[in-house]
Design an enzyme around this catalytic site. Structure first.
Site, PDB file in Angstrom:
ATOM      1  N   THR A 266     -25.125  -4.405  28.557  1.00 47.84           N
ATOM      2  CA  THR A 266     -26.200  -4.967  27.838  1.00 47.84           C
ATOM      3  C   THR A 266     -26.020  -4.916  26.447  1.00 47.84           C
ATOM      4  OG1 THR A 266     -27.580  -4.735  29.791  1.00 47.84           O
ATOM      5  CG2 THR A 266     -28.739  -4.964  27.634  1.00 47.84           C
TER       6      THR A 266
ATOM      7  N   GLN B 111     -17.649  -7.614  34.656  1.00 43.68           N
ATOM      8  CA  GLN B 111     -17.250  -7.330  36.012  1.00 43.68           C
ATOM      9  C   GLN B 111     -15.674  -7.564  36.421  1.00 43.68           C
ATOM     10  OE1 GLN B 111     -19.072  -7.000  38.849  1.00 43.68           O
ATOM     11  NE2 GLN B 111     -21.068  -7.123  37.594  1.00 43.68           N
TER      12      GLN B 111
ATOM     13  N   SER C 245     -18.476  -2.315  30.605  1.00 43.04           N
ATOM     14  CA  SER C 245     -19.596  -1.288  31.102  1.00 43.04           C
ATOM     15  C   SER C 245     -18.959  -0.224  32.027  1.00 43.04           C
ATOM     16  CB  SER C 245     -20.721  -2.018  31.821  1.00 43.04           C
ATOM     17  OG  SER C 245     -21.580  -0.845  32.367  1.00 43.04           O
TER      18      SER C 245
ATOM     19  N   CYS D  72     -29.932  -7.435  38.505  1.00 42.65           N
ATOM     20  CA  CYS D  72     -31.173  -7.296  37.745  1.00 42.65           C
ATOM     21  C   CYS D  72     -32.314  -8.588  38.212  1.00 42.65           C
ATOM     22  CB  CYS D  72     -30.994  -7.801  36.193  1.00 42.65           C
ATOM     23  SG  CYS D  72     -29.370  -8.339  36.063  1.00 42.65           S
TER      24      CYS D  72
HETATM   25  N1  PLP Z   1     -22.806  -8.583  32.246  1.00 43.80           N
HETATM   26  C1  PLP Z   1     -22.430  -8.644  33.317  1.00 43.80           C
HETATM   27  C2  PLP Z   1     -21.558  -9.839  33.882  1.00 43.80           C
HETATM   28  C3  PLP Z   1     -22.984  -7.628  34.275  1.00 43.80           C
HETATM   29  O1  PLP Z   1     -22.868  -7.891  35.707  1.00 43.80           O
HETATM   30  C4  PLP Z   1     -23.898  -6.843  34.138  1.00 43.80           C
HETATM   31  C5  PLP Z   1     -24.433  -5.852  34.945  1.00 43.80           C
HETATM   32  O2  PLP Z   1     -24.765  -6.464  36.226  1.00 43.80           O
HETATM   33  C6  PLP Z   1     -23.970  -6.625  32.494  1.00 43.80           C
HETATM   34  C7  PLP Z   1     -23.609  -7.436  31.642  1.00 43.80           C
HETATM   35  C8  PLP Z   1     -25.139  -5.335  32.015  1.00 43.80           C
HETATM   36  O3  PLP Z   1     -24.260  -4.107  31.929  1.00 43.80           O
HETATM   37  P1  PLP Z   1     -24.915  -2.922  32.063  1.00 43.80           P
HETATM   38  O4  PLP Z   1     -25.524  -2.730  33.365  1.00 43.80           O
HETATM   39  O5  PLP Z   1     -24.043  -1.978  31.556  1.00 43.80           O
HETATM   40  O6  PLP Z   1     -26.012  -3.058  31.096  1.00 43.80           O
END
Ligand code: PLP
Length: 393
Positions: A92, A198, A218, A343
């Site tokens: 994020t 991903q 991440s 989310c």
């Molecule tokens: N981008 C994608 C494609 C994701 O799947 C996710 C999490 O599900 C994120 C960003 C956000 O990552 P994080 O959970 O490390 O904040």
């Protein structure tokens, strides 16, 4: 909670599952199990070697070295230079930095192009910069979930500052033609960012081959700890420091470094990258087994996404069924899957990804996401397939 045994009769076989000991996790796109080696590597930095990496005395020498080594390891895994890796709190934050950093370093005078089925970390960051005067336009994927080079060609102008398209979609797994999209962006002097959250640790990611200027990752998506990630920023890319404060991360992302998590992330990524082909083959075989078993049980479904998908990320729609209800029935049988991205899982409305695919409502409502990982087994796959058959037939 009792450790009662559950007997699960299906049309073809009887499978016995222990409700707690044999809980089946098939939501690896939401998060993954921490690699044991990564966990072991983290411990010393939490207990004994707790020094602040920025201090000049000898007690800080080891954390400082660990930080350097982790940065080098991560850079090597994605073919970047160590000084192009910036540690963040996760996907994020990396996405926020990529979008807002590019927009604010250009005073919001030029435009951004992204896709309509990005993660909300991108979409909401784009909305934020739009409020500051930076126009954003959205590319709609084709029915297979692909943003094609011609779609970008027809939207990009010399006013485009940044193009951001995810490497692999988190709900349907479709892998995007990033290299081609990136070439188009560069031919219009625009920057290119990809959300590779991903993909990193699951398929080969080479920033030099892709040609991207920024890339988000991440750790908890590749068997590392939660709350840590990184943004790759190619040398010379215009952006602004994301957090102002101390001089950490080359003065671009202030805050005392989370050495334990950074080390854990580096070990997890290295381990996944070393076994990337083996894991892909194993997971793909499990994916085929699941679909074959569903077919043999007479379950009819529509698979969403393209042929070019992340191994093990399976989005299935069951016409006339309720994805939410399927999720809860499977949960009662000890299986974790999801209806869409993590989310969105508390919402009952159709996800923006399925809307972007223009999936008919009847199918969209009956959609589930199964995301397999390297720790899943054949017997788990058989159990999942039979459980789905029991729920939807
Ligand atoms: N981008 C994608 C494609 C994701 O799947 C996710 C999490 O599900 C994120 C960003 C956000 O990552 P994080 O959970 O490390 O904040």
């Amino acid at each position: 909670m009792s450790l009662e045994k559950r007997i699960f009769p299906t049309s073809s076989i009887n499978i016995e599952v222990n409700a707690l000991a044999n809980y089946i996790y098939a939501d690896n796109a939401a998060t993954t199990k921490l690699d044991v080696e990564a966990f072991d590597a983290m411990k010393p930095w939490l207990l004994d070697e707790y020094g602040n990496a920025s201090q000049p005395y000898s007690f800080s020498r080891k954390p400082k070295e660990a930080l350097k080594k982790a940065r080098e390891t991560i850079a090597e895994c994605i073919h970047a230079l160590p000084e192009e890796i910036f540690f963040t709190s996760g996907g994020t934050e990396s996405d926020n930095w990529a979008i807002k950093g590019a927009a604010l370093s250009n005073c919001g005078h030029r435009a951004i192009i992204t896709s309509a089925f990005e993660h909300h970390a991108i979409l909401h960051s784009c909305e934020a910069v739009e409020r500051l005067g930076c126009p954003v336009s959205y590319l709609w994927p084709d029915k297979n979930g692909i943003i094609t080079p011609s779609m970008l060609e027809s939207h990009i102008t010399d006013e485009t500052l940044l193009v951001s398209v995810m490497l692999a979609n988190n709900e349907i797994g479709a892998v995007q033609p990033i290299q081609e999209l990136c070439d188009i962006a560069h031919s219009h002097n625009a920057l290119f960012h990809t959300d590779a959250v991903q993909a990193v640790g699951h398929i080969e990611v080479d920033v030099k081959k892709l040609g991207v200027d920024m890339l988000s990752a991440s750790a908890h998506k590749f068997n590392g700890p939660k709350g840590i990630g990184f943004l790759y920023i190619r040398g010379g890319t215009p952006t602004i420091p994301f957090l102002d404060g101390g001089a950490q991360e080359y003065k671009r992302r202030a805050g005392t470094e989370n050495i334990a998590s950074i080390v854990g992330m580096a070990i997890a990524l290295k381990n996944n990258c070393q076994l990337i082909l083996e894991n892909q083959q194993k997971i793909k075989a499990l994916e085929n087994r699941l679909l074959d078993t569903l077919d043999s049980l007479g379950v009819s479904y529509v698979r969403n996404g393209s042929d070019c998908s992340l191994p093990g990320l399976i989005s299935l729609s069951f016409a006339g069924k309720d994805g939410e209800a399927i999720l809860h029935r499977l949960d009662l049988m000890g299986i974790s899957i999801s209806t869409g991205s993590a989310c969105d899982s508390r919402r009952t409305e159709i996800s923006h990804v399925l809307k972007a695919l223009k999936l008919p409502t009847e199918l969209a409502k009956g959609t589930i996401r199964i995301s397999l990982g390297k720790n899943n087994t054949e017997s788990e796959i058989d159990f999942i397939a039979n459980a789905i058959a029991k729920v939807v037939l």
